[in-house]
Scaffold this active site. Structure first.
Site, PDB file in Angstrom:
ATOM      1  N   LYS A 186       0.822  -1.200   0.000  1.00 35.66           N
ATOM      2  CA  LYS A 186       0.000   0.000   0.000  1.00 35.66           C
ATOM      3  C   LYS A 186       0.871   1.271   0.000  1.00 35.66           C
ATOM      4  CE  LYS A 186      -4.075  -1.985   0.060  1.00 35.66           C
ATOM      5  NZ  LYS A 186      -3.965  -3.449   0.164  1.00 35.66           N
TER       6      LYS A 186
HETATM    7  C1  LIG Z   1      -5.333  -4.250   0.850  1.00 40.22           C
HETATM    8  C2  LIG Z   1      -6.796  -4.112   0.915  1.00 40.22           C
HETATM    9  C3  LIG Z   1      -7.556  -4.543   2.020  1.00 40.22           C
HETATM   10  C4  LIG Z   1      -7.009  -5.376   3.137  1.00 40.22           C
HETATM   11  O1  LIG Z   1      -5.850  -4.980   3.664  1.00 40.22           O
HETATM   12  P1  LIG Z   1      -4.799  -6.011   4.325  1.00 40.22           P
HETATM   13  O2  LIG Z   1      -3.983  -5.083   5.164  1.00 40.22           O
HETATM   14  O3  LIG Z   1      -4.013  -6.630   3.227  1.00 40.22           O
HETATM   15  O4  LIG Z   1      -5.569  -6.980   5.145  1.00 40.22           O
HETATM   16  C5  LIG Z   1      -8.901  -4.262   2.035  1.00 40.22           C
HETATM   17  N1  LIG Z   1      -9.494  -3.626   1.022  1.00 40.22           N
HETATM   18  C6  LIG Z   1      -8.812  -3.220  -0.064  1.00 40.22           C
HETATM   19  C7  LIG Z   1      -9.524  -2.481  -1.142  1.00 40.22           C
HETATM   20  C8  LIG Z   1      -7.452  -3.471  -0.170  1.00 40.22           C
HETATM   21  O5  LIG Z   1      -6.796  -3.106  -1.269  1.00 40.22           O
END
Ligand SMILES: *Cc1c(COP(=O)(O)O)cnc(C)c1O
Length: 397
Positions: A186
């Site tokens: 992210k």
């Molecule tokens: C990455 C993501 C999540 C979940 O995040 P994690 O930290 O990987 O559990 C939820 N929603 C979206 C749209 C994402 O891209």
């Protein structure tokens, strides 16, 4: 997007503070921690950066979505409307609480179609959860008015769009509750981490309880704390929070690099009349984490995607044929492949997936390619990349 590309001295220093004290837990051990409260400091920083009253860190983005739903009262038998272009975490979190995910079409914003949301509302609907995919946003004003008219919660999954704004507010702070992920890919990362943000102080207290076994965090004797409600352990560790604390301070810098590179590629692609860019709702500004565009049809999109791969244009995604983000390949959801029995309500509630078609979404996802914008490119690399992308698209149209 990825903040992991920029891991350096600032991150190392924050982590070293934690290692020096040995206090890896976010709560307690006041005497040993030498004044370091990394999770608490990151929450304060998020509140400032995003201009929101409350931020609660949790273990990951999936835990953030689960927490957002739980603290606002979504549970057994409730229906939650989500887009069919999202991440699996959306329905995982909903089903974890015994609620029912109601997947609906997206539109040319690549996010949930407000008309499809309206059509899916039933007496059981409790919440609408738009997912701001690939750095841009759903039409929050229209969704908010639908939610207000029908007495529904608006919960924003902004995991892929931190730093983007809509009508002057950061994504995640427009609805009742917002969610972020700080996983490794992210825009800013903790390694693993997530956050729930809200301006509602009741939900904020609930999030504090829920993410730590229902502890009320009153006083400084953990064993003597009471449990106003049942919760889970969705805590983040101090080590993970330390990385995020360094990263969050660089959010504006990351967004400005993304914007610069996004603009170079977009301007190059705009020279091709057949390329149409993803629609951004009026009043919105993307985080520029991705550049998303549509090609004339599915066949061209498949050809361009394959040619990108063959020519070394990496980090571009054609989600139509991809297991990650689109309903088409989610057989485990359609067949309810759980390791444990699910409630009859959820089973019944998911029956619609046996037959439901997502033609409108197929139309957009079939033609869409989304390209990640990397922070670690040089300006020269971006220009060369843009030129090569133009050449490949022209050859395959
Ligand atoms: C990455 C993501 C999540 C979940 O995040 P994690 O930290 O990987 O559990 C939820 N929603 C979206 C749209 C994402 O891209």
């Amino acid at each position: 997007m990825p903040g992991f590309e920029y891991f350096g001295d600032i991150e190392r220093k924050e982590v070293q503070d934690v290692l020096d004290t040995g206090v890896l837990m976010r709560y307690g051990f006041d005497g040993m921690r030498n004044g370091h409260w990394k999770a608490k400091s990151l929450e304060d920083e998020l509140q400032n950066v995003l201009n929101v009253k409350h931020a609660q860190l949790v273990a990951n983005g999936t835990a953030a979505v689960t927490t957002a739903l739980a603290i606002s009262g979504v549970g057994a038998g409730d229906e939650v409307i989500i887009p069919c272009f999202t991440f699996v975490a959306s329905f995982e979190a909903i089903m974890m609480l015994g609620a029912i995910p109601v997947l609906v079409d997206i539109d040319d914003t690549l996010t949930v179609d407000p008309e499809a949301v309206k059509a899916a509302i039933t007496p059981k609907t409790k919440a609408v959860m738009p997912v701001h995919m690939c750095g841009s946003m759903a039409n929050l004003e229209v969704l908010k008015s639908i939610c207000d008219d029908n007495n529904l919660l608006l919960i924003e999954d902004a995991c892929q769009a931190i730093g983007a704004t809509y009508k002057g507010k950061y994504l995640g702070t427009y609805g009742d509750v917002g969610c972020f992920s700080f996983d490794f890919v992210k825009t800013i990362t903790c390694g693993e981490g997530g956050a729930v943000v809200t301006n509602n102080s009741k939900y904020a207290i609930n999030a504090d309880y829920f993410s730590d076994h229902g502890h009320d965090h009153i006083g400084n004797d953990r064993g003597a704390e009471s449990h106003p409600v049942l919760g889970y352990n969705f805590r983040i560790s101090e080590l993970n929070a330390a990385v995020g604390l360094a990263q969050v301070k660089r959010l504006k810098e990351f967004i400005s690099i993304q914007k610069k590179y996004y603009t170079v590629i977009r301007e190059a692609l705009a020279s091709i009349p057949e390329v149409v860019f993803r629609k951004v709702p009026e009043g919105g500004e993307e985080s520029y984490a991705f550049l998303s565009f549509y090609l004339p049809n599915l066949e061209v999109a498949r050809k361009v995607n394959a040619a990108f791969k063959a020519s070394g244009i990496d980090v571009c995604f054609h989600y139509y044929d991809n297991n990650w983000h689109y309903i088409r390949e989610w057989k485990h959801l359609k067949n309810i492949k759980t390791l444990y029995p699910v409630s009859p309500q959820v089973k019944e509630g998911l029956k619609y997936l046996e037959t439901k078609q997502f033609e409108k979404s197929d139309h957009y996802i079939g033609r869409n390619i989304s390209c990640l914008i990397k922070l670690s490119w040089t300006e020269m690399q971006v220009k060369e990349r843009a030129k090569l992308m133009v050449k490949i698209i022209k050859e395959n149209i």
